[in-house]
Each structure stands twice: as structure tokens, then as C-alpha cells.
Design a protein around this motif. Structure first.
Motif, PDB file in Angstrom:
ATOM      1  N   ARG A 154      41.409  33.904  34.120  1.00 20.72           N
ATOM      2  CA  ARG A 154      39.956  33.750  34.139  1.00 20.72           C
ATOM      3  C   ARG A 154      39.490  32.920  32.941  1.00 20.72           C
ATOM      4  NH1 ARG A 154      38.815  38.682  33.867  1.00 20.72           N
ATOM      5  NH2 ARG A 154      38.768  39.196  36.081  1.00 20.72           N
TER       6      ARG A 154
ATOM      7  N   ARG B  99      38.434  32.810  39.995  1.00 15.73           N
ATOM      8  CA  ARG B  99      36.987  32.970  40.013  1.00 15.73           C
ATOM      9  C   ARG B  99      36.544  34.039  39.016  1.00 15.73           C
ATOM     10  NH1 ARG B  99      35.400  33.483  45.983  1.00 15.73           N
ATOM     11  NH2 ARG B  99      33.634  34.593  45.109  1.00 15.73           N
ATOM     12  N   ASP B 100      35.333  33.885  38.534  1.00 18.62           N
ATOM     13  CA  ASP B 100      34.823  34.780  37.493  1.00 18.62           C
ATOM     14  C   ASP B 100      34.492  36.175  38.006  1.00 18.62           C
ATOM     15  OD1 ASP B 100      34.958  32.856  35.501  1.00 18.62           O
ATOM     16  OD2 ASP B 100      32.951  32.084  35.934  1.00 18.62           O
ATOM     17  N   ASP B 101      34.264  36.297  39.312  1.00 16.81           N
ATOM     18  CA  ASP B 101      33.720  37.550  39.828  1.00 16.81           C
ATOM     19  C   ASP B 101      34.774  38.482  40.419  1.00 16.81           C
ATOM     20  OD1 ASP B 101      34.329  35.912  41.958  1.00 16.81           O
ATOM     21  OD2 ASP B 101      32.523  36.356  43.104  1.00 16.81           O
ATOM     22  N   VAL B 102      36.066  38.197  40.197  1.00 20.60           N
ATOM     23  CA  VAL B 102      37.121  39.026  40.777  1.00 20.60           C
ATOM     24  C   VAL B 102      37.640  40.010  39.734  1.00 20.60           C
ATOM     25  CG1 VAL B 102      39.001  37.423  40.216  1.00 20.60           C
ATOM     26  CG2 VAL B 102      39.260  38.989  42.144  1.00 20.60           C
ATOM     27  N   THR B 103      37.901  41.239  40.157  1.00 24.84           N
ATOM     28  CA  THR B 103      38.408  42.280  39.257  1.00 24.84           C
ATOM     29  C   THR B 103      39.848  42.617  39.603  1.00 24.84           C
ATOM     30  OG1 THR B 103      37.764  44.132  40.676  1.00 24.84           O
ATOM     31  CG2 THR B 103      36.080  43.265  39.159  1.00 24.84           C
TER      32      THR B 103
ATOM     33  N   GLU C  16      40.054  44.675  42.738  1.00 26.13           N
ATOM     34  CA  GLU C  16      39.913  43.882  43.961  1.00 26.13           C
ATOM     35  C   GLU C  16      41.198  43.120  44.268  1.00 26.13           C
ATOM     36  OE1 GLU C  16      35.079  43.118  43.663  1.00 26.13           O
ATOM     37  OE2 GLU C  16      36.494  41.712  42.727  1.00 26.13           O
TER      38      GLU C  16
ATOM     39  N   PRO D  83      38.696  29.343  41.910  1.00 26.95           N
ATOM     40  CA  PRO D  83      37.270  28.978  41.873  1.00 26.95           C
ATOM     41  C   PRO D  83      36.924  28.063  43.035  1.00 26.95           C
ATOM     42  CG  PRO D  83      38.304  28.657  39.719  1.00 26.95           C
ATOM     43  CD  PRO D  83      39.407  28.912  40.706  1.00 26.95           C
TER      44      PRO D  83
END
Length: 207
Positions: A154, A160-164, A167, A204
């Protein structure tokens, strides 16, 4: 609700059942040989292979297998945990590199491992065994490595910035199901292709 496994299989430094002593070197080698043989036979021939046949193929006596793994379920669980430990070793090696794409290499290996060991994982699911419950330390360590490599990726801007991490682990579990649904467990090229499609979703979006 998940059942407790018939026997807690230690993640590291296997100990003789009923004692606090670590296994002798020869006993540890025998145990590892049985695990490796069982994993290969389950993948090639299915779960119907008997414990005695596994002993014969591993070159050990039946008593050795039954002493370490008194039930088939105990052996399934031990095989699954052994595979997780191998993935953790791979993760540690990848973590020692500076490659920001290392998380993709680890996730690819996890997906390939899951496809190869689909029959064992299905047996554990059918028996209502959850690896996160049976071997929480091992499962948490692997997830921790995924989280660390994901953070590195990251920061480098390759995911992508929104993945944990949670997830990502869910996606890996979904990949196992997708590979199985496609009947690609025994086709490494096809299962890797399915895995790549899933992993590409972590990158991304194109600008």
C-alpha cells in the motif's frame, strides 16, 4: 458451532502426546515424513487412503502413524497446519526482501496451496473443524504476515488504499471456492489463472 478437534496438533516443536517432552529427532523426522506422504496421497488419490497405506508409503510402521495421529481427522488437521507453517516460512522469506509486490507472491502461494489441499480442507469443513479455532496462533501469524506485506504494498502504491488484511483473507478463501467450482484443483495453470484474476482486483484502478 464448530466442534473441537480430536487432538490439538501443536504448530511448532511437536511434543509426544501425554508428555511435556519434545519429540526426539527421529520421531520428528518420521512425523514429517508421514505428513508429507499424507498430503501427497490425499491430493492425488483422495481421502480414502488408509492410515496403514500412508504408513507403508512413508516407510514407517503403522504404529508410528497411529501414535502420532490416532484418527483420520487428527491427520487431516495436522496436514492443514503443516501447510500453514510452510506458508508462514515463505511469508518470512518474502518479508525479508524489499519487493513491494511480495504480497501478491504470498497470496498466489496461498491460493495454490489451497487448491492442492482442497480435499483436506473440505474434510475439515465437513467435520466442522475451523483452523482458526484449532490452531489460532498459526492462523494469526499467517494473517499478520499478510497484513505487513499488504502495508508495504500500500505504501508503494501497488495495491488499492481501501483494502484490509481481513478482506484479503476473505478473497483468498473465495479463491479456493472459485477454483473448486471450476474443477481446477488438479490444474495448476488454470487455478493460477483464476487466482490472478482475483488478485488483479487488489491493484489500484487505472487512471
Amino acid at each position: 458451532m464448530s466442534r473441537q478437534p480430536p487432538e490439538r496438533i501443536p504448530a511448532k516443536s511437536p511434543k509426544a502426546r501425554g508428555t511435556g517432552r519434545e519429540l526426539r529427532a527421529d520421531a520428528r523426522r518420521n512425523r514429517e515424513r508421514v505428513l508429507q506422504t499424507a498430503q501427497q496421497l490425499f491430493a492425488r488419490e483422495g481421502l480414502g487412503v488408509s492410515l496403514d497405506e500412508i504408513a507403508r508409503r512413508a516407510g514407517v510402521g503403522p504404529g508410528t502413524v497411529h501414535r502420532h495421529f490416532p484418527t483420520k481427522e487428527a491427520l487431516y488437521l495436522a496436514v492443514a497446519i503443516d501447510q500453514l507453517e510452510q506458508l508462514i516460512a515463505s511469508a518470512a522469506t518474502l518479508a525479508a526482501t524489499d519487493d513491494p509486490e511480495a504480497v501478491f507472491a504470498l497470496l498466489s502461494r496461498m491460493m495454490a496451496n489451497g487448491a492442492e489441499n482442497a480435499t483436506v480442507k473440505s474434510a475439515l469443513t465437513a467435520a466442522e473443524f475451523d483452523l482458526r479455532t484449532a490452531a489460532p496462533g498459526v492462523a494469526a501469524e499467517l494473517t499478520g504476515h499478510v497484513a505487513d506485506l499488504l502495508d508495504r504494498a500500500r505504501t508503494a502504491g501497488v495495491v488499492r488504499d481501501d483494502v484490509t488484511a481481513g478482506e484479503v483473507m476473505a478473497l483468498v478463501a473465495g479463491a479456493f471456492a472459485a477454483i473448486q467450482h471450476a474443477g481446477a484443483q488438479s490444474n495448476p495453470t488454470r487455478s493460477a489463472h483464476i487466482g490472478k484474476i482475483i488478485l488483479d482486483g487488489l491493484r489500484p484502478p487505472s487512471r
